[in-house]
Design a protein around this motif. Structure first.
Motif, PDB file in Angstrom:
ATOM      1  N   ARG A  17       0.816  -1.218   0.000  1.00 48.65           N
ATOM      2  CA  ARG A  17       0.000   0.000   0.000  1.00 48.65           C
ATOM      3  C   ARG A  17       0.849   1.267   0.000  1.00 48.65           C
ATOM      4  O   ARG A  17       0.588   2.195  -0.754  1.00 48.65           O
ATOM      5  CB  ARG A  17      -0.942   0.018   1.204  1.00 48.65           C
ATOM      6  CG  ARG A  17      -1.894   1.193   1.197  1.00 48.65           C
ATOM      7  CD  ARG A  17      -2.823   1.182   2.407  1.00 48.65           C
ATOM      8  NE  ARG A  17      -3.845   2.195   2.304  1.00 48.65           N
ATOM      9  CZ  ARG A  17      -3.626   3.499   2.425  1.00 48.65           C
ATOM     10  NH1 ARG A  17      -2.408   3.938   2.672  1.00 48.65           N
ATOM     11  NH2 ARG A  17      -4.612   4.360   2.307  1.00 48.65           N
ATOM     12  N   ASP A  18       1.881   1.324   0.830  1.00 48.46           N
ATOM     13  CA  ASP A  18       2.707   2.530   0.910  1.00 48.46           C
ATOM     14  C   ASP A  18       3.386   2.827  -0.425  1.00 48.46           C
ATOM     15  O   ASP A  18       3.446   3.978  -0.860  1.00 48.46           O
ATOM     16  CB  ASP A  18       3.756   2.409   2.017  1.00 48.46           C
ATOM     17  CG  ASP A  18       3.144   2.491   3.406  1.00 48.46           C
ATOM     18  OD1 ASP A  18       2.001   2.977   3.532  1.00 48.46           O
ATOM     19  OD2 ASP A  18       3.803   2.059   4.366  1.00 48.46           O
ATOM     20  N   ARG A  19       3.883   1.791  -1.069  1.00 48.05           N
ATOM     21  CA  ARG A  19       4.533   1.980  -2.373  1.00 48.05           C
ATOM     22  C   ARG A  19       3.507   2.450  -3.408  1.00 48.05           C
ATOM     23  O   ARG A  19       3.785   3.343  -4.201  1.00 48.05           O
ATOM     24  CB  ARG A  19       5.189   0.686  -2.821  1.00 48.05           C
ATOM     25  CG  ARG A  19       5.948   0.840  -4.092  1.00 48.05           C
ATOM     26  CD  ARG A  19       6.772  -0.369  -4.391  1.00 48.05           C
ATOM     27  NE  ARG A  19       7.459  -0.183  -5.651  1.00 48.05           N
ATOM     28  CZ  ARG A  19       7.962  -1.149  -6.353  1.00 48.05           C
ATOM     29  NH1 ARG A  19       7.888  -2.373  -5.905  1.00 48.05           N
ATOM     30  NH2 ARG A  19       8.553  -0.914  -7.488  1.00 48.05           N
ATOM     31  N   LEU A  21       0.774   4.058  -2.775  1.00 47.97           N
ATOM     32  CA  LEU A  21       0.384   5.416  -2.403  1.00 47.97           C
ATOM     33  C   LEU A  21       1.430   6.424  -2.895  1.00 47.97           C
ATOM     34  O   LEU A  21       1.081   7.498  -3.389  1.00 47.97           O
ATOM     35  CB  LEU A  21       0.194   5.516  -0.893  1.00 47.97           C
ATOM     36  CG  LEU A  21      -0.543   6.736  -0.371  1.00 47.97           C
ATOM     37  CD1 LEU A  21      -1.885   6.923  -1.050  1.00 47.97           C
ATOM     38  CD2 LEU A  21      -0.742   6.618   1.130  1.00 47.97           C
ATOM     39  N   ASP A  35      -5.261   8.485  -2.368  1.00 44.95           N
ATOM     40  CA  ASP A  35      -5.726   7.458  -1.434  1.00 44.95           C
ATOM     41  C   ASP A  35      -6.912   6.696  -2.022  1.00 44.95           C
ATOM     42  O   ASP A  35      -6.964   5.468  -1.936  1.00 44.95           O
ATOM     43  CB  ASP A  35      -6.109   8.101  -0.101  1.00 44.95           C
ATOM     44  CG  ASP A  35      -6.262   7.078   1.007  1.00 44.95           C
ATOM     45  OD1 ASP A  35      -5.361   6.222   1.147  1.00 44.95           O
ATOM     46  OD2 ASP A  35      -7.281   7.127   1.717  1.00 44.95           O
TER      47      ASP A  35
END
Length: 175
Positions: A17-19, A21, A35
Motif C-alpha cells: 500500500r505505501d509503495r 500510495l 488514497d
C-alpha cells in the motif's frame, strides 16, 4: 477456504500500500485522490485474486498492482476531461473539440510515447523505467549501484529529452 484466499490477497496488496500510495501521489493532484485510487486498486486486486487458490508471484502481483493503478488513473483523467467538455460521447462532440483545444499532452498517443522512450540511451531508459514503475530515487540508486545524485541527473535528462522529442513530434503533426 474462500475467505482465507481473499485474506491472503488482501494481505499481499496491503503490504504494498505505501509503495502504491507513493506512486499515486506522483500521479494525482491531491492526497485524497491518491488514497482513493490506491483503495480502488487494492479492492480490484482482492476481487481478481481473492478466489484463486494461488496468488501471483510477488513480482507479477506487484506489476499487476502498479499497472492497474496507472490504468485507473488514466481512465479517471479521460472521464474528467469528457465531463469538462460536457460531452456525452467524445466521438460525437465535434463542437467541444472546436471550443476547447486539446492539451498537448493529451494529443500524444501511447505509441508516440513508447517511440520517444526508445530514443533514450540505455542508462537513461533503465533509470526512467525504474522510476516510472514506482521506485523511489534511493531504491533506484541501490539497484543500479550509483549515487542518488546520478539518479536525479539521469531522470532530469530523460524528462528533458522526452519533452523535447515529443514537442518536436507535436510540431510536425500527424504523418
Amino acid at each position: 477456504m474462500r475467505q482465507e484466499q481473499g485474506q491472503q490477497a488482501g494481505t499481499f496488496a496491503m503490504a504494498r500500500r505505501d509503495r502504491l500510495l507513493g506512486q499515486a501521489r506522483k500521479l494525482c493532484a491531491n492526497p485524497t485522490d491518491a488514497d482513493d485510487l490506491v483503495q480502488e486498486v487494492i479492492a480490484r486486486f482482492i476481487e481478481e485474486f481473492g478466489d484463486n487458490p494461488h496468488l501471483p508471484a510477488e513480482a507479477s502481483g506487484e506489476a499487476w498492482l502498479v499497472k492497474t493503478l496507472t490504468h485507473l488513473f488514466y481512465t479517471q483523467c479521460r472521464r474528467q476531461r469528457t465531463q469538462l467538455n460536457r460531452a456525452q460521447d467524445p466521438a460525437l462532440s465535434e463542437h467541444a473539440r472546436e471550443t476547447s483545444p486539446i492539451p498537448a499532452c493529451d494529443a500524444i498517443t501511447p505509441e508516440q510515447f513508447s517511440e520517444a522512450r526508445g530514443t533514450l540511451s540505455p542508462k537513461l531508459h533503465e533509470t526512467y523505467e525504474l522510476h516510472a514503475s514506482g521506485m523511489k530515487y534511493e531504491e533506484i540508486a541501490r539497484r543500479l549501484e550509483i549515487p542518488i545524485g546520478t539518479v536525479k541527473k539521469r531522470l532530469h535528462d530523460a524528462r528533458s529529452r522526452l519533452r523535447k522529442y515529443l514537442q518536436n513530434l507535436l510540431k510536425l503533426g500527424p504523418p
